[in-house]
Design a protein around this motif. Structure first.
Motif, PDB file in Angstrom:
ATOM      1  N   SER A   1      10.245  -3.475  -1.504  1.00  0.00           N
ATOM      2  CA  SER A   1       9.878  -4.791  -0.963  1.00  0.00           C
ATOM      3  C   SER A   1       8.509  -5.228  -1.451  1.00  0.00           C
ATOM      4  O   SER A   1       8.091  -6.350  -1.208  1.00  0.00           O
ATOM      5  N   SER A   2       7.796  -4.329  -2.126  1.00  0.00           N
ATOM      6  CA  SER A   2       6.439  -4.675  -2.602  1.00  0.00           C
ATOM      7  C   SER A   2       6.486  -5.246  -4.011  1.00  0.00           C
ATOM      8  O   SER A   2       7.461  -5.111  -4.724  1.00  0.00           O
TER       9      SER A   2
ATOM     10  N   GLN B   1      11.956   4.171   5.403  1.00  0.00           N
ATOM     11  CA  GLN B   1      10.783   3.302   5.439  1.00  0.00           C
ATOM     12  C   GLN B   1      10.044   3.309   4.103  1.00  0.00           C
ATOM     13  O   GLN B   1       9.589   2.265   3.618  1.00  0.00           O
ATOM     14  N   LEU B   2       9.954   4.484   3.458  1.00  0.00           N
ATOM     15  CA  LEU B   2       9.306   4.579   2.161  1.00  0.00           C
ATOM     16  C   LEU B   2      10.062   3.753   1.119  1.00  0.00           C
ATOM     17  O   LEU B   2       9.458   3.061   0.293  1.00  0.00           O
ATOM     18  N   TYR B   3      11.395   3.866   1.115  1.00  0.00           N
ATOM     19  CA  TYR B   3      12.196   3.090   0.179  1.00  0.00           C
ATOM     20  C   TYR B   3      12.031   1.595   0.433  1.00  0.00           C
ATOM     21  O   TYR B   3      11.927   0.808  -0.504  1.00  0.00           O
ATOM     22  N   PHE B   4      12.007   1.224   1.704  1.00  0.00           N
ATOM     23  CA  PHE B   4      11.857  -0.185   2.044  1.00  0.00           C
ATOM     24  C   PHE B   4      10.513  -0.716   1.532  1.00  0.00           C
ATOM     25  O   PHE B   4      10.442  -1.783   0.926  1.00  0.00           O
ATOM     26  N   ASN B   5       9.445   0.051   1.747  1.00  0.00           N
ATOM     27  CA  ASN B   5       8.108  -0.366   1.305  1.00  0.00           C
ATOM     28  C   ASN B   5       8.038  -0.420  -0.225  1.00  0.00           C
ATOM     29  O   ASN B   5       7.385  -1.289  -0.805  1.00  0.00           O
ATOM     30  N   LEU B   6       8.732   0.539  -0.882  1.00  0.00           N
ATOM     31  CA  LEU B   6       8.690   0.611  -2.327  1.00  0.00           C
ATOM     32  C   LEU B   6       9.357  -0.604  -2.974  1.00  0.00           C
ATOM     33  O   LEU B   6       8.827  -1.210  -3.908  1.00  0.00           O
TER      34      LEU B   6
END
Length: 229
Positions: free
Chosen positions: A228-229, A221-226
């Protein structure tokens, strides 16, 4: 389940002690918080009951609370006034006079896989659910990917290195405690165990597998947020 064992051990120690003036107790892996001093209270209460039954003189207790240097010893020390007050209340006689055990508590920082005390300085060593912590992460667990400890999916080689690390640590622990304890001193260790050879017979791996899954989801989830922002 362990209270009767501890009571019997400390009573036997006290009755065979000569002279009965001072008892030095170490609690290894004491952690911190309101429960830290409960084992010490139990030990003192048992000895003082034995002393009063035999009408022996009062004695002094030297208590050493041990844990790693990053343990919150300040929290323990903040509980000491309450601890001493509970000792005072439990020793208040019918005539209102106070027969208080002299109890001196000290914090001892450091791993219990090293030397912590002078030779022949302790009468009693206690440790409750501390010895399942290893001194270090074993070498050779690179192929245990996706896990944080032993699980049902861990390779056999990972079981082996964990076992060997624990064996080395436990032998080291016993070697140093042999030096710490006085002649006829005793030790009560409480640790997890199982009644058969199945490593996962009592769900010992479930919480670690759940933790590993949670951590992997969190990282994803952290990688996805990182990205995708």
């Amino acid at each position: 389940m362990t209270k009767s064992i501890i009571d019997e051990a400390i009573s036997s120690l006290y009755n065979n002690l000569s002279p009965r003036e001072t008892i030095c107790i170490a609690d290894l892996g004491c952690s911190s918080g309101p429960n830290t001093l409960l084992p010490v209270s139990q030990l003192i209460r048992t000895i003082d009951k034995e002393r009063k039954n035999k009408d022996y003189e009062s004695l002094k207790f030297h208590v050493f609370l041990n844990d790693l240097p990053n343990n919150d010893f300040n929290t323990i020390f903040r509980f000491l006034p309450t601890f001493h007050e509970s000792l005072r209340k439990q020793n208040m006689g019918e005539d209102g006079l106070f027969d208080r055990p002299n109890c001196f508590v000290r914090g001892v920082d450091g791993s219990f896989y090293t030397r912590l005390f002078p030779s022949n300085s302790l009468h009693f060593v206690h440790s409750s659910y501390g010895l399942h912590w290893l001194s270090q992460v074993p070498d050779g667990i690179e192929n245990n990917k996706g896990n944080v400890y032993l699980t049902s999916t861990s390779p056999t080689s990972v079981y082996k290195v964990y076992y060997e690390q624990y064996e080395r640590d436990f032998v080291t622990f016993l070697k140093y405690r042999l030096k710490d304890l006085m002649k006829n001193g005793c030790m009560v260790l409480t640790m997890l165990g199982r009644k058969n050879e199945d490593r996962f017979s009592q769900g010992c791996s479930y919480e670690w597998e759940l933790l590993a899954t949670t951590l992997k989801l969190l990282i994803a989830q952290l990688y996805f947020n990182l990205f995708s922002s």
